[in-house]
Design a protein around this motif. Structure first.
Motif, PDB file in Angstrom:
ATOM      1  N   SER A  81      -3.793   4.148 -12.066  1.00  0.00           N
ATOM      2  CA  SER A  81      -3.590   4.706 -10.727  1.00  0.00           C
ATOM      3  C   SER A  81      -4.780   4.404  -9.827  1.00  0.00           C
ATOM      4  N   ARG A  82      -5.989   4.556 -10.375  1.00  0.00           N
ATOM      5  CA  ARG A  82      -7.186   4.257  -9.574  1.00  0.00           C
ATOM      6  C   ARG A  82      -7.237   2.777  -9.226  1.00  0.00           C
ATOM      7  N   ALA A  83      -6.829   1.918 -10.178  1.00  0.00           N
ATOM      8  CA  ALA A  83      -6.853   0.477  -9.924  1.00  0.00           C
ATOM      9  C   ALA A  83      -5.883   0.115  -8.804  1.00  0.00           C
ATOM     10  N   PHE A  84      -4.681   0.686  -8.838  1.00  0.00           N
ATOM     11  CA  PHE A  84      -3.734   0.440  -7.750  1.00  0.00           C
ATOM     12  C   PHE A  84      -4.324   0.902  -6.423  1.00  0.00           C
ATOM     13  N   GLY A  85      -5.012   2.050  -6.440  1.00  0.00           N
ATOM     14  CA  GLY A  85      -5.623   2.551  -5.212  1.00  0.00           C
ATOM     15  C   GLY A  85      -6.664   1.604  -4.661  1.00  0.00           C
ATOM     16  N   SER A  86      -7.441   0.987  -5.542  1.00  0.00           N
ATOM     17  CA  SER A  86      -8.494   0.073  -5.089  1.00  0.00           C
ATOM     18  C   SER A  86      -7.925  -1.242  -4.558  1.00  0.00           C
ATOM     19  N   LEU A  87      -6.666  -1.526  -4.889  1.00  0.00           N
ATOM     20  CA  LEU A  87      -6.057  -2.768  -4.418  1.00  0.00           C
ATOM     21  C   LEU A  87      -5.407  -2.617  -3.034  1.00  0.00           C
ATOM     22  N   LYS A  88      -5.466  -1.418  -2.473  1.00  0.00           N
ATOM     23  CA  LYS A  88      -4.878  -1.223  -1.145  1.00  0.00           C
ATOM     24  C   LYS A  88      -5.543  -2.116  -0.103  1.00  0.00           C
ATOM     25  N   LYS A  89      -6.836  -2.373  -0.288  1.00  0.00           N
ATOM     26  CA  LYS A  89      -7.543  -3.212   0.677  1.00  0.00           C
ATOM     27  C   LYS A  89      -7.061  -4.656   0.635  1.00  0.00           C
ATOM     28  N   ALA A  90      -6.349  -5.033  -0.439  1.00  0.00           N
ATOM     29  CA  ALA A  90      -5.734  -6.361  -0.516  1.00  0.00           C
ATOM     30  C   ALA A  90      -4.267  -6.321  -0.100  1.00  0.00           C
ATOM     31  N   GLY A  91      -3.876  -5.204   0.492  1.00  0.00           N
ATOM     32  CA  GLY A  91      -2.514  -5.098   0.994  1.00  0.00           C
ATOM     33  C   GLY A  91      -1.484  -4.747  -0.050  1.00  0.00           C
ATOM     34  N   VAL A  92      -1.908  -4.050  -1.126  1.00  0.00           N
ATOM     35  CA  VAL A  92      -0.989  -3.655  -2.187  1.00  0.00           C
ATOM     36  C   VAL A  92      -0.540  -2.216  -1.954  1.00  0.00           C
ATOM     37  N   THR A  93       0.760  -2.023  -1.861  1.00  0.00           N
ATOM     38  CA  THR A  93       1.339  -0.697  -1.665  1.00  0.00           C
ATOM     39  C   THR A  93       2.307  -0.410  -2.802  1.00  0.00           C
ATOM     40  N   VAL A  94       2.169   0.773  -3.402  1.00  0.00           N
ATOM     41  CA  VAL A  94       2.984   1.120  -4.566  1.00  0.00           C
ATOM     42  C   VAL A  94       3.912   2.271  -4.211  1.00  0.00           C
ATOM     43  N   ARG A  95       5.193   2.101  -4.485  1.00  0.00           N
ATOM     44  CA  ARG A  95       6.195   3.155  -4.314  1.00  0.00           C
ATOM     45  C   ARG A  95       7.019   3.205  -5.603  1.00  0.00           C
ATOM     46  N   GLY A  96       6.660   4.122  -6.479  1.00  0.00           N
ATOM     47  CA  GLY A  96       7.335   4.177  -7.772  1.00  0.00           C
ATOM     48  C   GLY A  96       7.040   2.907  -8.552  1.00  0.00           C
ATOM     49  N   ARG A  97       8.100   2.184  -8.933  1.00  0.00           N
ATOM     50  CA  ARG A  97       7.923   0.931  -9.662  1.00  0.00           C
ATOM     51  C   ARG A  97       8.016  -0.294  -8.743  1.00  0.00           C
ATOM     52  N   THR A  98       8.095  -0.049  -7.433  1.00  0.00           N
ATOM     53  CA  THR A  98       8.134  -1.142  -6.470  1.00  0.00           C
ATOM     54  C   THR A  98       6.750  -1.356  -5.876  1.00  0.00           C
ATOM     55  N   VAL A  99       6.270  -2.590  -5.922  1.00  0.00           N
ATOM     56  CA  VAL A  99       4.929  -2.916  -5.440  1.00  0.00           C
ATOM     57  C   VAL A  99       5.042  -3.986  -4.360  1.00  0.00           C
TER      58      VAL A  99
END
Length: 220
Positions: free
Chosen positions: A191-209
């Motif tokens: 979860s923290r890793a996904f959060g850190s990838l937001k600056k690269a334009g990564v958005t997570v909604r459930g299992r959709t990225v």
């Protein structure tokens, strides 16, 4: 040809086999089904079969004396597991558990062992499968030691993207808890890793990225 046989025919286990050998190999197979979280085999159980995934995903993991689990691999359709026991060994070295509703081909070890002794193409396929698994394991060890958690997640997402696209939306094939284990991470670390990838334009909604900038993700 049944759906199950069609999937098996496209697996590395059957690659390049003559029709006689392929038919003989199928005679040593039983199609079996499991529901989510069912155990297929348990660590230290006496082994009499290896498996090929036809549908769904299988989680391989080990546990210690206090019950902590460490994921080894997530097997996908056409993947085999426990085929190393064809060469010897009497017990399963890990647990195998259904990650969802799955269909497997269960191959009798003794029967396939005898067939491989008679057919060099099948013997080569089995050796290649074991070599592939060794290389994947070595890559996982290197990744654990050389990459940060965000880098592991970024590389996984990039592997799911189509070549040449500047952006893409991907759907995770299984639950995040399984992905975390596949990448050698605790769920909270994922979860923290996904959060850190937001600056690269990564958005997570459930299992959709959603990945807005694949080039930026490559720079992580």
């Amino acid at each position: 040809m049944s759906v199950e046989t069609s999937v098996l025919a496209r697996s590395k286990l059957f690659a390049g086999l003559g029709s006689n050998t392929a038919n003989m190999l199928l005679k040593h197979a039983e199609i079996i089904r499991f529901e989510p979280r069912d155990f297929i085999v348990r660590e230290n159980q006496r082994a009499d079969a290896f498996f090929c995934v036809i549908q769904g995903y299988v989680r391989l993991f080990k546990t210690n004396e206090v019950g902590r689990a460490a994921d080894i691999r997530i097997c996908e359709p056409r993947d085999t597991f426990a085929e190393c026991l064809i060469g010897g060994g009497g017990i399963y070295a890990y647990n195998a558990q259904a990650a969802d509703n799955i269909v497997l081909a269960r191959f009798n070890l003794d029967g396939v062992r005898r067939l491989a002794e008679e057919d060099r193409a099948l013997d080569r396929n089995i050796m290649q499968l074991m070599a592939d698994h060794l290389l994947v394991t070595m890559e996982c060890v290197a990744s654990d030691r050389l990459q940060t958690a965000p880098q592991r997640v970024a590389n996984y997402l990039l592997s799911q993207c189509s070549p040449g696209k500047p952006s893409e939306t991907v759907r995770l094939p299984y639950q995040k808890s399984l992905l975390a284990g596949k990448l050698g991470l605790a769920p909270e670390a994922l979860s923290r890793a996904f959060g850190s990838l937001k600056k690269a334009g990564v958005t997570v909604r459930g299992r959709t990225v959603r990945i807005d900038d694949i080039a930026a993700l490559r720079q992580m």
